[in-house]
Design a protein around this motif. Sequence first.
Motif, PDB file in Angstrom:
ATOM      1  N   GLY A  58       0.792  -1.217   0.000  1.00 41.40           N
ATOM      2  CA  GLY A  58       0.000   0.000   0.000  1.00 41.40           C
ATOM      3  C   GLY A  58       0.824   1.266   0.000  1.00 41.40           C
ATOM      4  N   GLY A  59       2.160   1.139   0.079  1.00 40.49           N
ATOM      5  CA  GLY A  59       3.033   2.297   0.014  1.00 40.49           C
ATOM      6  C   GLY A  59       3.488   2.863   1.338  1.00 40.49           C
ATOM      7  N   THR A  60       3.169   2.214   2.463  1.00 38.94           N
ATOM      8  CA  THR A  60       3.580   2.707   3.777  1.00 38.94           C
ATOM      9  C   THR A  60       5.043   2.353   4.044  1.00 38.94           C
ATOM     10  N   PRO A  61       5.901   3.305   4.406  1.00 44.41           N
ATOM     11  CA  PRO A  61       7.316   3.015   4.681  1.00 44.41           C
ATOM     12  C   PRO A  61       7.485   2.102   5.900  1.00 44.41           C
ATOM     13  N   VAL A  62       8.417   1.155   5.796  1.00 44.43           N
ATOM     14  CA  VAL A  62       8.684   0.240   6.911  1.00 44.43           C
ATOM     15  C   VAL A  62      10.167   0.193   7.270  1.00 44.43           C
ATOM     16  N   THR A  63      10.975   1.091   6.706  1.00 41.39           N
ATOM     17  CA  THR A  63      12.388   1.182   7.081  1.00 41.39           C
ATOM     18  C   THR A  63      12.741   2.628   7.402  1.00 41.39           C
ATOM     19  N   ALA A  64      13.741   2.788   8.262  1.00 39.85           N
ATOM     20  CA  ALA A  64      14.302   4.107   8.574  1.00 39.85           C
ATOM     21  C   ALA A  64      15.777   4.083   8.220  1.00 39.85           C
ATOM     22  N   PHE A  65      16.288   5.226   7.746  1.00 40.18           N
ATOM     23  CA  PHE A  65      17.665   5.319   7.287  1.00 40.18           C
ATOM     24  C   PHE A  65      18.367   6.477   7.983  1.00 40.18           C
TER      25      PHE A  65
ATOM     26  N   LEU B 234       8.605 -13.635  15.298  1.00 35.78           N
ATOM     27  CA  LEU B 234       8.387 -12.427  16.091  1.00 35.78           C
ATOM     28  C   LEU B 234       7.718 -11.390  15.182  1.00 35.78           C
ATOM     29  N   ALA B 235       6.739 -10.690  15.716  1.00 33.53           N
ATOM     30  CA  ALA B 235       6.031  -9.667  14.946  1.00 33.53           C
ATOM     31  C   ALA B 235       6.244  -8.293  15.564  1.00 33.53           C
ATOM     32  N   LEU B 236       6.394  -7.301  14.706  1.00 32.04           N
ATOM     33  CA  LEU B 236       6.535  -5.906  15.110  1.00 32.04           C
ATOM     34  C   LEU B 236       5.554  -5.091  14.276  1.00 32.04           C
ATOM     35  N   SER B 237       4.731  -4.282  14.935  1.00 30.39           N
ATOM     36  CA  SER B 237       3.749  -3.488  14.191  1.00 30.39           C
ATOM     37  C   SER B 237       3.847  -2.026  14.583  1.00 30.39           C
ATOM     38  N   GLY B 238       3.561  -1.173  13.599  1.00 28.59           N
ATOM     39  CA  GLY B 238       3.542   0.259  13.806  1.00 28.59           C
ATOM     40  C   GLY B 238       2.260   0.844  13.267  1.00 28.59           C
ATOM     41  N   ALA B 239       2.294   2.109  12.908  1.00 26.36           N
ATOM     42  CA  ALA B 239       1.102   2.777  12.408  1.00 26.36           C
ATOM     43  C   ALA B 239       0.845   2.369  10.959  1.00 26.36           C
TER      44      ALA B 239
END
Length: 297
Positions: free
Chosen positions: A56-63, A216-221
Amino acid sequence: MTSPGTAHTARTFPAERDTTVSLRCAGRTVGRYTYRPELPDRLSPRPYLHPLTTLGGTPVTAFMPDDHGHHLGVSMAVPDVDGRNFWGGRTYVPGQGPTELDNHGVQTHRGWLLRDPDGFVEELSWRADGRELLRERRTVAVRLFADDCWALDFTSAITNASGRELSIGSPATNGRPGAGYGGFFWRTPAAAGQARVFTADADGEDGVHGRTADWLALSGAGWTLVFAGATGDTRADPWFVRTAEYAGVGSSLAWAHRLPIGQGETVTRRIATAVADGRLGRDEAASLVHRLTEGGV
């Protein structure tokens, strides 16, 4: 992605002019891999995946976030290879704490064994002080799960090419309790305290950090990542987890003890990650795990 045969040798594609490879799934670009990064030495220059997004285009990485500038999306990052830093930032020194040292290594792209829109097989050299310590074969592939979920499969086969025995360590093996990080690491863009983390039978950073679990699961917004160890050795590695200070997940090669690698020996780890739109619950996350780890990619 077609699997490479054993007869392949690394090569550079004639048309290769840039430093990145795009990854596509179901006709959509879901990520980019930078294989020849231009980074300061103190970041331990290494190839990385960023940006990655959900379908859907939601970012899932930070740089290079402000809190930890050496976090580079998704990468293989190890803070101690025979005393050399392939993680970036400061080095933990016993009796002294985190210290700026001139000990940073670099992961250098050597060539491709395979490169397709849905993945690649790459050969890399881990070098420090002008000599090669490790040789790596890295396999990255994507596949579609559903209209709102795709999977990233990441395999790292690291061979000791130093000519002698060496070992992999972590700040924990050097005396800093709970800091056994080093290996596959995924930094997400979630704000501190915003992410939720859980396994099949535990919740929260305190419940999962430093423990083994098949997944293991990790969820955000608006997103959920489900990580699964796809080999027995990978499942035996504890998870390194942060959600309070920042949001990130790693699979630890040297949690409590150094990992010795004899000359010519190879250590292989494989992490498969479902990248889903929305915040999944435990049952929804668990339903993805078998599909993540079955067979190859």
